[in-house]
Design a protein around this motif. Structure first.
Motif, PDB file in Angstrom:
ATOM      1  N   GLY A  40       7.544  39.702  48.319  1.00 53.35           N
ATOM      2  CA  GLY A  40       6.262  39.638  49.026  1.00 53.35           C
ATOM      3  C   GLY A  40       6.431  40.005  50.482  1.00 53.35           C
ATOM      4  N   GLY A  44       6.549  36.060  51.366  1.00 56.04           N
ATOM      5  CA  GLY A  44       6.423  35.248  50.164  1.00 56.04           C
ATOM      6  C   GLY A  44       7.717  34.536  49.814  1.00 56.04           C
ATOM      7  N   GLY A  85      -2.922  38.159  49.688  1.00 54.47           N
ATOM      8  CA  GLY A  85      -1.856  38.862  48.966  1.00 54.47           C
ATOM      9  C   GLY A  85      -2.399  39.999  48.116  1.00 54.47           C
ATOM     10  N   VAL A 123      -1.157  40.631  41.638  1.00 50.06           N
ATOM     11  CA  VAL A 123      -1.177  39.386  42.418  1.00 50.06           C
ATOM     12  C   VAL A 123      -2.105  38.363  41.773  1.00 50.06           C
TER      13      VAL A 123
END
Length: 269
Positions: A40, A44, A85, A123
């Motif tokens: 990410g 992330g 995201g 996502v």
């Protein structure tokens, strides 16, 4: 098998940027997402340091618990982090497409919105929730012509797709009783099947090679080499004027190479 928080943290530290801890916990979508975005975009991966205990708890829940949770809430709560995201990954997929695929026909009308929608949907399927892929894709396809030809088009397309995906969010259906195979099991089965196919193909190559060199199945390296040399000498184009000699010589050499593989020591560099 019960998942361990300590193991998950260890995998996070060793290969977290590639989703190794998510693979262990059976979070297939997030594993793929982490591989494609290097954790990410690194953010992330750092956030997972806090979230791993929750992920482990979810992974250890049985199918009945997940079913009760899904039935108690019609839709998962809106998650701003997930929405951000979705937008970022949608833009990322769209930008990569702009760099590598923009020469394709109908790029702005079909290829670009497909790529953006794929990123957004990936996502949206992270964890225990998912979304409606056809509607997300339709939102991308409708938005794309409005910004036709613009290098900034991935952003509005991703926003439209992310809004649609968020509106149609829902919990994933828990696995039916007796069918609670985890991600690791699916991967293991897939790899096993792939390995069987490769081994079958290799065995067929060996059988054909043994047939070309007129050898038995248990032929030693010496027998293989001796048989190859004899046939190579017979069919070498310099010694055999027939029109098929060159093709036969190549076939003999390829068969010899196939049979050598089983005797060659592996080299690790």
């Amino acid at each position: 098998m019960v998942k361990s928080v300590m193991v998950a943290y260890a995998l996070w530290a060793v290969g977290g940027l590639f989703g190794l801890h998510h693979f262990y916990l059976g979070r297939d979508s997030q594993t793929l997402l982490w591989i494609l975005t290097l954790g990410g975009f690194g953010i992330g991966w750092i956030r997972d340091l806090i979230c791993i205990p929750t992920y482990v708890t979810e992974a250890n829940q049985d199918a009945e618990t997940k079913k009760r949770k899904a039935s108690n809430m019609l839709h998962p709560p809106v998650n701003p982090v997930r929405f951000a995201g979705q937008v970022c990954v949608g833009v990322y997929f769209g930008t990569v497409a702009l760099i590598g695929l923009s020469s394709l026909r109908f790029f702005d009308l079909i290829v670009l919105p497909l790529c953006v929608a794929a990123g957004v949907h990936l996502v949206s399927t992270v964890g225990q929730q998912t979304s409606h892929l056809p509607k997300t894709l339709i939102a991308s396809l409708i938005t794309s012509p409005i910004f036709y030809g613009s290098t900034l088009s991935p952003l509005p397309i991703s926003l439209a797709a992310s809004v649609t995906a968020t509106q149609h969010r829902k919990y994933k259906k828990p696995p039916a009783a007796g069918n609670t195979q985890e991600l690791g099991g699916y991967y293991e089965e897939a790899w096993t099947k792939m390995l069987e196919i490769l081994l079958k193909d290799y065995n067929e190559q060996e059988k054909e090679a043994l047939k070309v060199l007129s050898l038995g199945g248990q032929a030693s390296l010496e027998e293989i080499t001796r048989g190859y040399r004899e046939l190579a000498k017979t069919w070498h184009p310099d010694h055999n004027p027939s029109k098929d000699s060159e093709a036969m010589f190549v076939k003999i050499h390829e068969a010899y190479e196939v049979l050598l593989r089983r005797h060659r020591p592996r080299r690790f560099t």
